[in-house]
Design a protein around this motif. Structure first.
Motif, PDB file in Angstrom:
ATOM      1  N   ALA A 474      28.313 -70.010 -58.172  1.00 59.85           N
ATOM      2  CA  ALA A 474      26.860 -69.869 -58.076  1.00 59.85           C
ATOM      3  C   ALA A 474      26.478 -68.425 -57.747  1.00 59.85           C
ATOM      4  O   ALA A 474      25.520 -67.871 -58.310  1.00 59.85           O
ATOM      5  CB  ALA A 474      26.306 -70.808 -57.008  1.00 59.85           C
ATOM      6  N   ALA A 475      27.234 -67.799 -56.852  1.00 58.78           N
ATOM      7  CA  ALA A 475      26.963 -66.397 -56.519  1.00 58.78           C
ATOM      8  C   ALA A 475      27.208 -65.502 -57.732  1.00 58.78           C
ATOM      9  O   ALA A 475      26.444 -64.553 -57.985  1.00 58.78           O
ATOM     10  CB  ALA A 475      27.840 -65.958 -55.354  1.00 58.78           C
ATOM     11  N   GLN A 476      28.262 -65.792 -58.488  1.00 53.97           N
ATOM     12  CA  GLN A 476      28.522 -65.044 -59.715  1.00 53.97           C
ATOM     13  C   GLN A 476      27.375 -65.191 -60.699  1.00 53.97           C
ATOM     14  O   GLN A 476      27.000 -64.224 -61.392  1.00 53.97           O
ATOM     15  CB  GLN A 476      29.831 -65.536 -60.349  1.00 53.97           C
ATOM     16  N   SER A 477      26.792 -66.383 -60.757  1.00 51.06           N
ATOM     17  CA  SER A 477      25.643 -66.609 -61.632  1.00 51.06           C
ATOM     18  C   SER A 477      24.492 -65.683 -61.275  1.00 51.06           C
ATOM     19  O   SER A 477      23.868 -65.069 -62.149  1.00 51.06           O
ATOM     20  CB  SER A 477      25.198 -68.068 -61.530  1.00 51.06           C
ATOM     21  N   VAL A 478      24.214 -65.557 -59.978  1.00 49.28           N
ATOM     22  CA  VAL A 478      23.122 -64.688 -59.528  1.00 49.28           C
ATOM     23  C   VAL A 478      23.448 -63.224 -59.828  1.00 49.28           C
ATOM     24  O   VAL A 478      22.601 -62.472 -60.336  1.00 49.28           O
ATOM     25  CB  VAL A 478      22.869 -64.893 -58.028  1.00 49.28           C
ATOM     26  N   LEU A 479      24.671 -62.809 -59.564  1.00 53.22           N
ATOM     27  CA  LEU A 479      25.055 -61.409 -59.763  1.00 53.22           C
ATOM     28  C   LEU A 479      25.032 -61.028 -61.236  1.00 53.22           C
ATOM     29  O   LEU A 479      24.572 -59.931 -61.601  1.00 53.22           O
ATOM     30  CB  LEU A 479      26.451 -61.171 -59.187  1.00 53.22           C
ATOM     31  N   VAL A 480      25.530 -61.900 -62.100  1.00 50.71           N
ATOM     32  CA  VAL A 480      25.505 -61.621 -63.536  1.00 50.71           C
ATOM     33  C   VAL A 480      24.071 -61.506 -64.034  1.00 50.71           C
ATOM     34  O   VAL A 480      23.737 -60.619 -64.833  1.00 50.71           O
ATOM     35  CB  VAL A 480      26.264 -62.721 -64.314  1.00 50.71           C
ATOM     36  N   THR A 481      23.207 -62.395 -63.562  1.00 56.35           N
ATOM     37  CA  THR A 481      21.803 -62.349 -63.983  1.00 56.35           C
ATOM     38  C   THR A 481      21.131 -61.065 -63.524  1.00 56.35           C
ATOM     39  O   THR A 481      20.401 -60.422 -64.285  1.00 56.35           O
ATOM     40  CB  THR A 481      21.044 -63.561 -63.417  1.00 56.35           C
ATOM     41  N   ILE A 482      21.390 -60.660 -62.285  1.00 56.38           N
ATOM     42  CA  ILE A 482      20.776 -59.441 -61.749  1.00 56.38           C
ATOM     43  C   ILE A 482      21.243 -58.216 -62.521  1.00 56.38           C
ATOM     44  O   ILE A 482      20.432 -57.387 -62.974  1.00 56.38           O
ATOM     45  CB  ILE A 482      21.106 -59.294 -60.248  1.00 56.38           C
ATOM     46  N   THR A 483      22.559 -58.062 -62.664  1.00 56.80           N
ATOM     47  CA  THR A 483      23.093 -56.859 -63.313  1.00 56.80           C
ATOM     48  C   THR A 483      22.761 -56.822 -64.799  1.00 56.80           C
ATOM     49  O   THR A 483      22.581 -55.735 -65.369  1.00 56.80           O
ATOM     50  CB  THR A 483      24.613 -56.777 -63.120  1.00 56.80           C
ATOM     51  N   SER A 484      22.673 -57.991 -65.424  1.00 59.36           N
ATOM     52  CA  SER A 484      22.296 -58.018 -66.840  1.00 59.36           C
ATOM     53  C   SER A 484      20.830 -57.656 -67.026  1.00 59.36           C
ATOM     54  O   SER A 484      20.458 -57.023 -68.012  1.00 59.36           O
ATOM     55  CB  SER A 484      22.575 -59.400 -67.436  1.00 59.36           C
ATOM     56  N   TYR A 540      19.057 -58.899 -49.611  1.00 60.05           N
ATOM     57  CA  TYR A 540      18.896 -60.227 -49.018  1.00 60.05           C
ATOM     58  C   TYR A 540      17.713 -60.975 -49.607  1.00 60.05           C
ATOM     59  O   TYR A 540      17.656 -62.205 -49.546  1.00 60.05           O
ATOM     60  CB  TYR A 540      18.727 -60.117 -47.497  1.00 60.05           C
ATOM     61  N   GLN A 541      16.753 -60.251 -50.168  1.00 60.62           N
ATOM     62  CA  GLN A 541      15.574 -60.902 -50.725  1.00 60.62           C
ATOM     63  C   GLN A 541      15.801 -61.371 -52.168  1.00 60.62           C
ATOM     64  O   GLN A 541      15.318 -62.428 -52.568  1.00 60.62           O
ATOM     65  CB  GLN A 541      14.369 -59.950 -50.682  1.00 60.62           C
ATOM     66  N   ILE A 542      16.521 -60.573 -52.964  1.00 55.06           N
ATOM     67  CA  ILE A 542      16.704 -60.900 -54.379  1.00 55.06           C
ATOM     68  C   ILE A 542      17.390 -62.248 -54.590  1.00 55.06           C
ATOM     69  O   ILE A 542      16.923 -63.065 -55.402  1.00 55.06           O
ATOM     70  CB  ILE A 542      17.474 -59.767 -55.086  1.00 55.06           C
ATOM     71  N   PRO A 543      18.500 -62.558 -53.896  1.00 54.56           N
ATOM     72  CA  PRO A 543      19.130 -63.862 -54.140  1.00 54.56           C
ATOM     73  C   PRO A 543      18.253 -65.051 -53.785  1.00 54.56           C
ATOM     74  O   PRO A 543      18.459 -66.158 -54.313  1.00 54.56           O
ATOM     75  CB  PRO A 543      20.395 -63.812 -53.268  1.00 54.56           C
ATOM     76  N   ARG A 544      17.262 -64.870 -52.913  1.00 56.26           N
ATOM     77  CA  ARG A 544      16.370 -65.978 -52.567  1.00 56.26           C
ATOM     78  C   ARG A 544      15.440 -66.346 -53.726  1.00 56.26           C
ATOM     79  O   ARG A 544      14.808 -67.403 -53.690  1.00 56.26           O
ATOM     80  CB  ARG A 544      15.557 -65.624 -51.324  1.00 56.26           C
ATOM     81  N   LEU A 545      15.340 -65.474 -54.727  1.00 58.02           N
ATOM     82  CA  LEU A 545      14.575 -65.837 -55.915  1.00 58.02           C
ATOM     83  C   LEU A 545      15.292 -66.911 -56.722  1.00 58.02           C
ATOM     84  O   LEU A 545      14.666 -67.621 -57.516  1.00 58.02           O
ATOM     85  CB  LEU A 545      14.369 -64.593 -56.797  1.00 58.02           C
ATOM     86  N   PHE A 546      16.604 -67.056 -56.501  1.00 57.23           N
ATOM     87  CA  PHE A 546      17.398 -67.998 -57.284  1.00 57.23           C
ATOM     88  C   PHE A 546      17.715 -69.283 -56.522  1.00 57.23           C
ATOM     89  O   PHE A 546      17.783 -70.365 -57.126  1.00 57.23           O
ATOM     90  CB  PHE A 546      18.722 -67.342 -57.698  1.00 57.23           C
ATOM     91  N   ASP A 548      18.091 -71.464 -52.376  1.00 59.55           N
ATOM     92  CA  ASP A 548      17.865 -71.563 -50.937  1.00 59.55           C
ATOM     93  C   ASP A 548      19.160 -71.773 -50.177  1.00 59.55           C
ATOM     94  O   ASP A 548      19.144 -71.864 -48.938  1.00 59.55           O
ATOM     95  CB  ASP A 548      16.903 -72.729 -50.631  1.00 59.55           C
ATOM     96  N   ASP A 549      20.271 -71.877 -50.877  1.00 61.16           N
ATOM     97  CA  ASP A 549      21.570 -72.113 -50.254  1.00 61.16           C
ATOM     98  C   ASP A 549      22.001 -70.846 -49.505  1.00 61.16           C
ATOM     99  O   ASP A 549      22.231 -69.796 -50.109  1.00 61.16           O
ATOM    100  CB  ASP A 549      22.601 -72.479 -51.319  1.00 61.16           C
ATOM    101  N   GLU A 550      22.117 -70.957 -48.182  1.00 56.38           N
ATOM    102  CA  GLU A 550      22.426 -69.784 -47.367  1.00 56.38           C
ATOM    103  C   GLU A 550      23.804 -69.220 -47.661  1.00 56.38           C
ATOM    104  O   GLU A 550      24.025 -68.008 -47.574  1.00 56.38           O
ATOM    105  CB  GLU A 550      22.304 -70.131 -45.879  1.00 56.38           C
ATOM    106  N   ASP A 551      24.760 -70.079 -47.980  1.00 55.00           N
ATOM    107  CA  ASP A 551      26.107 -69.595 -48.291  1.00 55.00           C
ATOM    108  C   ASP A 551      26.088 -68.712 -49.538  1.00 55.00           C
ATOM    109  O   ASP A 551      26.731 -67.647 -49.585  1.00 55.00           O
ATOM    110  CB  ASP A 551      27.063 -70.771 -48.495  1.00 55.00           C
TER     111      ASP A 551
END
Length: 657
Positions: A474-484, A540-546, A548-551
């Motif tokens: 799930a974290a990889q999903s967020v990172l790939v979306t951000i960097t892309s 810390y703010q950007i991942p909250r757009l995707f 609510d899971d704190e981990d």
């Protein structure tokens, strides 16, 4: 003085000039692989030979040489070198615009010819060779005058006049038997169209054409802005589905990226790579003057892509079982399988749209896809909201919205061609599209290999994250979306830079090309620093757009500083790719990417991620090092390259066109 070969009109190819060996219109597919002639010319010659016996293909000489007597003033005169147009719009990672095996066609459309002529006239004015467009009043005295002079010094595109002890540029007039080539020192009353070609050629020969960083910054910014909009719009089709399902749960968030990356490597990247052959084939067909051959090339590619999709659909249908065997957890594999089985419904339309984009690009209709995406992107957002949340379909609603949007794209593009412009290159369905596939495939395969090779490196990282765990995926999903998403800014900038450098180098203005390259490099660095700042400050703010899971949020925030640093190297590498395309050395970029990704980046990622147990952080450190090495190697090659030789090669390609 006669004009140079660069500015000579490109003659329309005549059927009588086709070698007799190409007149067997029923040559088999196997035989089509045996020809040793240049691939694009071979395809064009065979098509002309095949249709010369039974069809009357109209020749439009206006597109080719501008020799039609009814042509307006805007399309006559000298022309700069053609820009690289083989761009796979919507790419999420670096992809060379002209992969191995492709030649940059030197053919010009009427619009490009007009823009090139305007650019040359503007350069002549800025170098004080022809009179300015408007009379400039002297700056006022006092503080106002100081501000005026400062503003002019910072933002004026004009080349500074030489000092008093140097000879000022002379105003070039038309060639005369009794006058020197550069004319007299008195100003010509106007930059008449009939004199522009002679003025430009003489100024280039005398080394009088220079440029400024202000002009290059203005030009590259103008090129980039519309491209950035187009790239962001098409990438929004993918990122919208990620946002739509992100709030459903951690498993769903990871699964959607796993599914989209699998779709990329098994379908979208191969289709984009294969379709790049149309950047050469459609441009050659359009430039030959036989417009309807553009539609023939598109049909041939569409039929070929439909055959390629047959095994792809089989893989997608069994994707859940395949992903489980690759070590992906059951829940993530199940959701990814649902996604892939649903978007099968949009895969054929995606292939048609990729071929259709090249159909309109070959005609110089660069805004056609932008207009289509301006309609499709909002529709995609609405469908995702409607299906995922309003109707309560949940995860299944996201791929259904993607499939519907993908089917909408070729329909909108076809409507644009039918009702607005571009239909004269269609010519209807032809049986000839079922023949002469061999050269097309040989031209298409290098493009597919180049694009897939780069995508596959990032697919490997996503699969590895799936083996680590659901939270990591799930974290990889967020990172790939951000960097892309952030990559959609430097990549269009690199295209703009390659366009400008190719124009200037092709016009034999090597010093000006180097100035433009420096401006592009600086722009890429600024974009990288901007992205780095945004990702660092708001990590810390950007991942909250995707989610609510704190981990997931904490893991993304932990890795984002590495991704932020990667932004600088990502932007610099994108620009270096563009400059290599601009000087016609894209082959080196292909080899550099393959070595840096697979020999350096991935082994480091494996060692840090699993050997040292740094997990996701280690995987992204390896990618960052790889991108840094790519940019370093490519800039060293660009610095050491012979740009004068690149100008000669560009002139040869123009003459061959």
């Amino acid at each position: 003085m006669p004009s140079s070969p660069r500015s000579q009109p490109i003659p329309a190819r005549k059927e009588s000039s086709i070698p007799s060996s190409h007149h067997d219109r029923h040559a088999s597919l196997a035989n089509s692989f045996l020809s040793t002639s240049p691939l694009a010319q071979e395809v064009l010659a065979r098509d002309l030979a095949a249709f010369s016996d039974d069809e009357d293909i109209p020749v439009d000489t206006e597109v080719v040489d501008g020799s039609d007597h009814g042509e307006d003033d805007a399309t006559q005169g000298p022309t700069l070198y053609r820009r690289p147009s083989g761009i796979a719009f919507g790419t999420t990672r670096p992809a060379l615009a002209l992969p191995l095996g492709h030649d940059d066609p030197a053919l010009l459309t009427r619009t490009e010819r007009a823009r090139s002529r305007d650019a040359e006239r503007s350069l002549l004015r800025d170098n004080h060779i022809i009179p300015p467009k408007h009379h400039h009043e002297p700056p006022p005295k006092g503080i106002a005058g100081q501000f005026s002079r400062l503003y002019k010094r910072l933002f004026s595109t004009k080349v500074p006049l030489p000092s008093s002890d140097e000879e000022a540029p002379r105003i070039i007039i038309g060639p005369d038997e009794r006058a020197p080539l550069l004319g007299s020192t008195s100003r010509h009353p106007s930059d008449a169209p009939e004199n522009l070609n002679e003025q430009w050629e003489a100024a280039v020969a005398a080394g009088q054409i220079r440029t400024t960083w202000q002009r290059e910054a203005k030009t590259i910014a103008g090129y980039s802005k519309s491209l950035i909009v187009t790239f962001l719009l098409q990438y929004s089709l993918t990122v919208t589905s990620i946002f739509a399902v992100a709030r459903l749960g951690t498993v769903e968030l990871g699964a959607v990226t796993l599914a989209t990356m699998t779709a990329n490597i098994t379908c979208y990247a191969p289709i984009q790579g294969l379709a790049t052959s149309l950047d050469t084939l459609c441009a050659q067909a359009f430039g030959s003057g036989h417009k309807t051959l553009v539609g023939l090339q598109m049909q041939r590619m569409v039929y070929f892509l439909m055959l390629v999709l047959v095994p792809v659909m089989g893989v997608w249908w069994k994707s859940e079982e395949i992903l489980i065997k690759l070590g992906i957890e059951q829940a993530s594999a199940a959701f990814a399988g649902i996604y892939l089985r649903t978007i099968v419904l949009g895969a054929p339309a995606y292939a048609i749209f990729e071929a259709g984009k090249r159909f309109v690009l070959a005609q110089g209709l660069f805004h056609a896809t932008t207009y289509v995406l301006l309609v499709a992107a909002p529709v995609n957002v609405l469908l995702n909201f409607l299906f995922v949340w309003k109707l309560g379909w949940g995860f299944k609603g996201a791929p259904m919205a993607v499939a519907i949007t993908q089917n909408l794209l070729p329909l909108l593009l076809g409507l644009y061609v039918w009702k607005v412009e571009g239909k004269e290159a269609w010519g209807g369905f032809k049986k000839g599209a079922l023949r002469n596939w061999g050269p097309m495939i040989r031209l298409a395969l290098p493009g597919m290999i180049m694009v897939v090779a780069e995508w596959f490196a990032f697919e490997i990282l996503t699969l590895l994250c799936g083996r680590i765990g659901v939270t990591t995926l799930a974290a990889q999903s967020v990172l790939v979306t951000i960097t892309s998403t952030t990559f959609q800014i430097p990549f269009p900038l690199s295209i703009a830079g390659s366009t400008r450098v190719a124009n200037l180098v092709g016009a034999k203005l090597v010093d000006a090309g180097k100035t433009s390259a420096k401006v592009t490099v600086f722009g890429g660095f600024l974009v990288g620093v901007f992205n780095l700042t945004i990702l660092t400050v708001f990590r810390y703010q950007i991942p909250r757009l995707f989610t609510d899971d704190e981990d997931v949020i904490n893991l993304v925030a932990k890795v984002l500083p590495v991704c932020a640093l990667m932004q600088v190297f990502d932007g610099m590498a994108a620009v270096s790719h563009g400059l290599l395309r601009g000087i016609g050395k894209q082959e080196f970029g292909g080899y550099a990417n393959l070595v840096c990704y697979y020999v350096v980046a991935l082994p480091i990622s494996f060692g840090l991620g699993f050997g040292l147990d740094w997990k996701l952080t280690g995987l992204w450190i390896g990618v960052t090092i790889g991108l840094g090495l790519v940019s370093l190697v490519e800039y060293a090659f660009i610095w050491a390259s012979d740009w004068d030789q690149a100008a000669k090669e560009a002139e040869n390609r123009n003459n061959a066109g």
